[in-house]
Design an enzyme around this catalytic site. Structure first.
Site, PDB file in Angstrom:
ATOM      1  N   ASP A  14      65.044  65.156  15.090  1.00 62.63           N
ATOM      2  CA  ASP A  14      65.345  63.627  15.778  1.00 62.63           C
ATOM      3  C   ASP A  14      67.161  63.370  15.018  1.00 62.63           C
ATOM      4  OD1 ASP A  14      65.250  61.028  17.221  1.00 62.63           O
ATOM      5  OD2 ASP A  14      63.001  61.233  16.889  1.00 62.63           O
TER       6      ASP A  14
ATOM      7  N   ASP B 117      69.189  59.965  19.076  1.00 58.45           N
ATOM      8  CA  ASP B 117      68.812  58.279  19.149  1.00 58.45           C
ATOM      9  C   ASP B 117      69.548  56.628  19.189  1.00 58.45           C
ATOM     10  OD1 ASP B 117      65.735  56.920  17.648  1.00 58.45           O
ATOM     11  OD2 ASP B 117      67.279  55.567  17.072  1.00 58.45           O
TER      12      ASP B 117
ATOM     13  N   GLU C 173      69.160  59.518  23.444  1.00 57.35           N
ATOM     14  CA  GLU C 173      67.966  58.628  24.046  1.00 57.35           C
ATOM     15  C   GLU C 173      69.119  57.628  24.174  1.00 57.35           C
ATOM     16  OE1 GLU C 173      64.413  55.641  22.219  1.00 57.35           O
ATOM     17  OE2 GLU C 173      66.737  56.278  20.554  1.00 57.35           O
TER      18      GLU C 173
ATOM     19  N   HIS D  19      56.861  57.801  21.184  1.00 53.19           N
ATOM     20  CA  HIS D  19      56.592  56.826  20.024  1.00 53.19           C
ATOM     21  C   HIS D  19      57.002  55.472  20.662  1.00 53.19           C
ATOM     22  CE1 HIS D  19      60.262  57.983  18.953  1.00 53.19           C
ATOM     23  NE2 HIS D  19      60.459  56.722  18.677  1.00 53.19           N
ATOM     24  N   ASP D  20      57.518  55.381  21.641  1.00 51.01           N
ATOM     25  CA  ASP D  20      57.743  53.761  22.158  1.00 51.01           C
ATOM     26  C   ASP D  20      57.289  53.118  22.543  1.00 51.01           C
ATOM     27  OD1 ASP D  20      60.440  54.066  19.676  1.00 51.01           O
ATOM     28  OD2 ASP D  20      61.194  54.584  21.343  1.00 51.01           O
TER      29      ASP D  20
HETATM   30  C1  NOJ Z   1      65.178  54.384  19.407  1.00 47.82           C
HETATM   31  C2  NOJ Z   1      63.554  55.146  18.528  1.00 47.82           C
HETATM   32  O1  NOJ Z   1      62.515  56.166  19.366  1.00 47.82           O
HETATM   33  C3  NOJ Z   1      63.121  54.033  18.067  1.00 47.82           C
HETATM   34  O2  NOJ Z   1      61.523  54.150  17.731  1.00 47.82           O
HETATM   35  C4  NOJ Z   1      63.598  52.486  17.069  1.00 47.82           C
HETATM   36  O3  NOJ Z   1      62.975  52.086  16.519  1.00 47.82           O
HETATM   37  C5  NOJ Z   1      64.803  52.880  17.488  1.00 47.82           C
HETATM   38  N1  NOJ Z   1      65.533  54.017  18.324  1.00 47.82           N
HETATM   39  C6  NOJ Z   1      65.948  52.645  15.972  1.00 47.82           C
HETATM   40  O4  NOJ Z   1      66.174  53.514  15.367  1.00 47.82           O
END
Ligand code: NOJ
Length: 556
Positions: free
Chosen positions: A98, A199, A253, A326-327
């Site tokens: 990541d 990210d 992402e 995970h989000d």
């Molecule tokens: C996206 C990540 O997937 C998330 O978990 C994170 O809180 C934010 N970006 C900030 O890095």
């Protein structure tokens, strides 16, 4: 279409904190992961996307990095990391790191220097501005609540943080920042890693002039930094300086990405990234208060969005395919049916619907077991900064009543995905011998890897088969995609084609028996059912599908 190993791969995401704890401190770690690599081999995945394992004060569980070249002490040591990487490679599993470089932690040495004085050499590594009329430089809100600006008493300026106050944004306009990032990436590549998940990479080029944004319900303005003017230039530079020198898998992402933008990020020209994570399907149940509501995803809208990405990127860029990470809350509890009656069947349906599409599929830990949302009963059970901050902000401002907001964070909160992996039916689901950092879902006695690996018709075995099929049938990887029955609110039906072959995928997304009529162009009787969650051997031209039934049928 050009072939590539990363198009043919299946990726498995590990959230290290919640995967497997080897030393009893209640927190997952690298040795825990190493111990479970054989499990992943058995599942059949090709690549692991490892959520951040770098040194971090954990304001946002590792997405706030204070040293990019060190491992978080709670997760182990660099030797543990190297052992994990080595063992994964022995098993033929690749590791994708990541890469969190939109921001660092405020405890990163660059930021400590940067905030120390206005003329420090690192000042320009971050985005500092004078206030406007004694207040923040503009109206932008941060993703985790409050203003996106934090006042720093020492130098009497504000710094920008699109996420928490402990995640200051890097200034990508500064060539020194880019060089530091590229050098660090090169360091990891030379160590032998196999790729990067980047990210919020769509946010690195900030809106020029940092103008006020449109004010939302929270009272703050939208920074509107997605796909900023220099983002493609920066990624092309990254590609030239680092990515092109190695054989990597890369996924950006990209919140706010459109199909048109994705064609640039993930262009088949290969001068930026391999693919992006788009959010349009995840945003279908969003609303005025961001994601905090009970709205349900409508199947017709989902089909429209998924199909748009499938057909519009065809031959021009490459898709990633995901339901969970995970989000996100568990998709099974969001779009499937997590009642005991339909849990397994709808988990298999979701897997089939996604894995038979064109793109690289991503499985989030526990998805292959049909893990579900957690039954929260109090705010104290939450660990996630996003849910906790949103709860306080929206209830304290009187925007959402407390009970209602509690329901929303319970349903949509990220902690649903972050409860420990359910390995077996021993205490704490075999995740730890200590006290887990976040509660284990009480359904672990029923839903766990050990039980599922021992049972032929389990969700685990089904995912194993989905992965194997992708390897056996080129049409699953490279065939083109066409949506059938776009107006059906019950059925998701699509067809893949490659040469003379056709692959028909039929999914009943409802709790009801639903009639299905085969398209005329397919002759009945000649199809072979590749996979079905209902022991179906043939699909008749006119069939009645059972609740949550799905099948993928190959013709020719
Ligand atoms: C996206 C990540 O997937 C998330 O978990 C994170 O809180 C934010 N970006 C900030 O890095």
């Amino acid at each position: 279409m050009e072939k590539a190993w990363w198009k043919e791969s299946v990726v498995y995401q590990i959230y290290p904190r919640s995967f497997c704890d080897s030393n009893g401190d209640g927190i997952g770690d690298l040795n825990g992961i190493t111990g479970k690599l054989d499990y992943l081999k058995e599942l059949g995945i090709d690549v692991i996307w490892l959520s951040p394992v770098y040194q971090s004060p954990n304001d946002d569980n590792g997405y706030d990095i204070s040293d990019y070249k060190a491992v978080m002490a709670e997760f182990g040591t660099m030797e543990d990391y190297d052992r994990m990487l080595g063992r994964a490679h022995e098993l033929g599993i690749k590791i994708m790191m990541d890469l969190v470089v939109n921001h660092t932690s405020d405890e990163h040495p660059w930021f400590i220097e940067s905030r120390s004085s206005k003329d420090n050499a690192y000042r320009d590594y971050y985005i500092w501005k004078d206030g406007r009329d004694g207040k923040e430089p503009n109206n932008w809100g941060a993703c985790f609540g409050g203003s996106a600006w934090e006042y720093d008493e020492k130098t009497k300026q504000y710094y920008l943080h699109l996420f928490s106050t402990k995640q200051p944004d890097l200034n990508w306009e500064n060539p020194l920042v880019r060089k530091e990032v590229f050098d660090m990436m090169t360091w990891w590549c030379d160590k032998g890693i196999d790729g990067f998940r980047m990210d919020v990479i769509s946010l690195i080029s900030k809106t020029p002039g940092l103008p006020d944004g449109r004010v939302g319900k929270s009272g703050y303005g939208d920074p509107g930094c997605a796909n900023g003017p220099r983002v493609h230039e920066f990624l092309k530079e990254m590609n030239r300086e680092v990515l092109s020198k190695y054989d990597l898998i890369t996924v950006g992402e990209c919140s706010g990405v459109t199909v048109e933008e994705a064609k640039k990020y993930a262009s088949s020209a290969g001068d930026e990234l391999n693919m992006v994570f788009q959010f349009e399907h995840m945003d279908l149940d969003g609303g005025e208060s961001f994601k905090w509501n009970h709205k349900k995803i409508r199947l017709t809208e989902l089909k429209q969005v998924m199909s748009k990405w499938q057909t519009e990127l065809e031959g021009k860029a490459w898709n990633s395919l995901y339901w969970c990470n995970h989000d996100q809350p568990r998709m099974l509890s969001r779009l499937g049916n997590d009642s005991s009656l339909y849990r397994e069947r709808s988990a298999k349906l979701l897997g089939t619907c996604l894995h038979m599409m064109q793109g690289t599929p991503y499985i989030y830990q526990g998805e292959e077991l049909g893990m579900t949302n957690y039954p929260f009963t109090s705010l104290e059970e939450f660990r996630d900064i996003e849910s906790i901050n949103a709860y306080h902000e929206l209830t304290e401002k009187g925007i959402v009543p407390p009970e209602e907001m509690f329901d929303y964070i319970s349903y949509k909160g990220r902690d649903n995905a972050r409860t420990p992996m359910q390995w077996d039916d021993s205490p704490s689901a075999g995740f730890t011998s200590g006290t887990p950092w976040i509660a284990v879902n009480p359904n672990y006695k029923e839903i766990n890897a050990k039980e599922q690996m021992a049972r032929e018709d389990s969700v685990f075995r089904y995912y194993q088969k989905l992965i194997k099929l992708r390897r056996e049938h080129e049409i699953i990887v490279y065939g083109d995609y066409r949506l059938l029955l776009p107006d059906s609110g019950e059925l998701y039906v699509y067809m893949r084609s490659l040469g003379e072959q056709r692959l028909l995928v039929v999914c009943n997304f409802t709790e009801q028996e639903t009639a299905y009529q085969m398209p005329d162009e397919l002759e009945s009787g000649k199809g072979r059912v590749l996979i079905s969650n209902y022991d179906r051997e043939t699909l008749e031209p006119s069939a009645t599908l059972a609740p949550y039934e799905c099948a993928a049928v190959l013709y020719g």
